[in-house]
Design an enzyme around this catalytic site. Structure first.
Site, PDB file in Angstrom:
ATOM      1  N   ASN A  66      -6.472 -10.553  -0.834  1.00  9.16           N
ATOM      2  CA  ASN A  66      -7.038  -9.561  -1.748  1.00  9.16           C
ATOM      3  C   ASN A  66      -6.417  -9.598  -3.145  1.00  9.16           C
ATOM      4  O   ASN A  66      -6.627  -8.692  -3.941  1.00  9.16           O
ATOM      5  CB  ASN A  66      -6.903  -8.157  -1.156  1.00  9.16           C
ATOM      6  CG  ASN A  66      -7.522  -8.058   0.216  1.00  9.16           C
ATOM      7  OD1 ASN A  66      -6.805  -7.962   1.209  1.00  9.16           O
ATOM      8  ND2 ASN A  66      -8.839  -8.136   0.303  1.00  9.16           N
ATOM      9  N   ILE A  73      -6.331  -7.575  -8.274  1.00 13.76           N
ATOM     10  CA  ILE A  73      -6.286  -6.953  -6.945  1.00 13.76           C
ATOM     11  C   ILE A  73      -7.660  -6.428  -6.567  1.00 13.76           C
ATOM     12  O   ILE A  73      -8.309  -5.742  -7.356  1.00 13.76           O
ATOM     13  CB  ILE A  73      -5.281  -5.783  -6.936  1.00 13.76           C
ATOM     14  CG1 ILE A  73      -3.894  -6.274  -7.381  1.00 13.76           C
ATOM     15  CG2 ILE A  73      -5.226  -5.117  -5.567  1.00 13.76           C
ATOM     16  CD1 ILE A  73      -2.957  -5.170  -7.820  1.00 13.76           C
ATOM     17  N   CYS A  74      -8.095  -6.745  -5.350  1.00 14.71           N
ATOM     18  CA  CYS A  74      -9.331  -6.186  -4.821  1.00 14.71           C
ATOM     19  C   CYS A  74      -8.950  -5.046  -3.886  1.00 14.71           C
ATOM     20  O   CYS A  74      -8.512  -5.260  -2.756  1.00 14.71           O
ATOM     21  CB  CYS A  74     -10.120  -7.263  -4.067  1.00 14.71           C
ATOM     22  SG  CYS A  74     -11.702  -6.668  -3.474  1.00 14.71           S
ATOM     23  N   LEU A  75      -9.075  -3.824  -4.412  1.00 18.95           N
ATOM     24  CA  LEU A  75      -8.742  -2.618  -3.661  1.00 18.95           C
ATOM     25  C   LEU A  75      -9.724  -1.551  -4.104  1.00 18.95           C
ATOM     26  O   LEU A  75      -9.842  -1.271  -5.304  1.00 18.95           O
ATOM     27  CB  LEU A  75      -7.296  -2.194  -3.962  1.00 18.95           C
ATOM     28  CG  LEU A  75      -6.767  -0.943  -3.282  1.00 18.95           C
ATOM     29  CD1 LEU A  75      -6.763  -1.095  -1.759  1.00 18.95           C
ATOM     30  CD2 LEU A  75      -5.360  -0.627  -3.770  1.00 18.95           C
TER      31      LEU A  75
END
Length: 145
Positions: A66, A73-75
């Protein structure tokens, strides 16, 4: 709030006395491949915060499905609805806590790096070894001899 009651394993402070730019240091979660590492994260507070989420990016390289090669950041809580789940009731502390949880529990179903996500799903031991190796290479504090 970050000075009085920081999230567990996190240090966060202003960069150059600028309260819109913070540096967070996240200790790698226990029993994860990032354990014993210290990961720096750049935190930028937008002018419309808390109506908009903070922008966060890893400065320390991390091997994670992620997080991409430049630290993005993939959040979901770092994105505005409808694609994300940011709410003005969230804050920097809860966001950094969520980032620590993501380190400990990657989400391979919403990856930035598909190859690492596939490895996480199909060859967990190889993923764990590569993540540990990257932690040793990039996130370990220098010890005085």
């Amino acid at each position: 709030m970050l000075e009085r009651d920081p999230p567990h394993g996190v240090i966060c402070y202003p960069v150059d006395n600028n309260l819109t730019r913070l540096c967070a240091q996240i200790k790698g979660p226990k029993d994860s491949p990032y354990e014993d590492g210290m990961f720096k994260v750049d935190v930028q507070i937008p002018a419309r915060y808390p109506m908009e989420p903070p922008r966060m990016q890893f400065i320390t390289p991390i091997y994670h499905p992620n997080v991409d090669d430049v630290g993005r950041i993939c959040l979901d809580i770092l994105k505005m609805p409808p694609n994300g789940s940011w709410k003005p009731s969230l804050n920097i502390s809860t966001t950094l806590t969520s980032l620590t949880v993501l380190m400990d529990d990657p989400n391979p179903d919403d990856p930035l790096l598909v190859e690492i996500a596939s490895e996480f799903k199909e060859n967990r031991s190889l993923f764990l070894q590569k993540a540990k190796d990257a932690t040793l290479k990039y996130a370990m504090e220098e010890k005085d001899s």
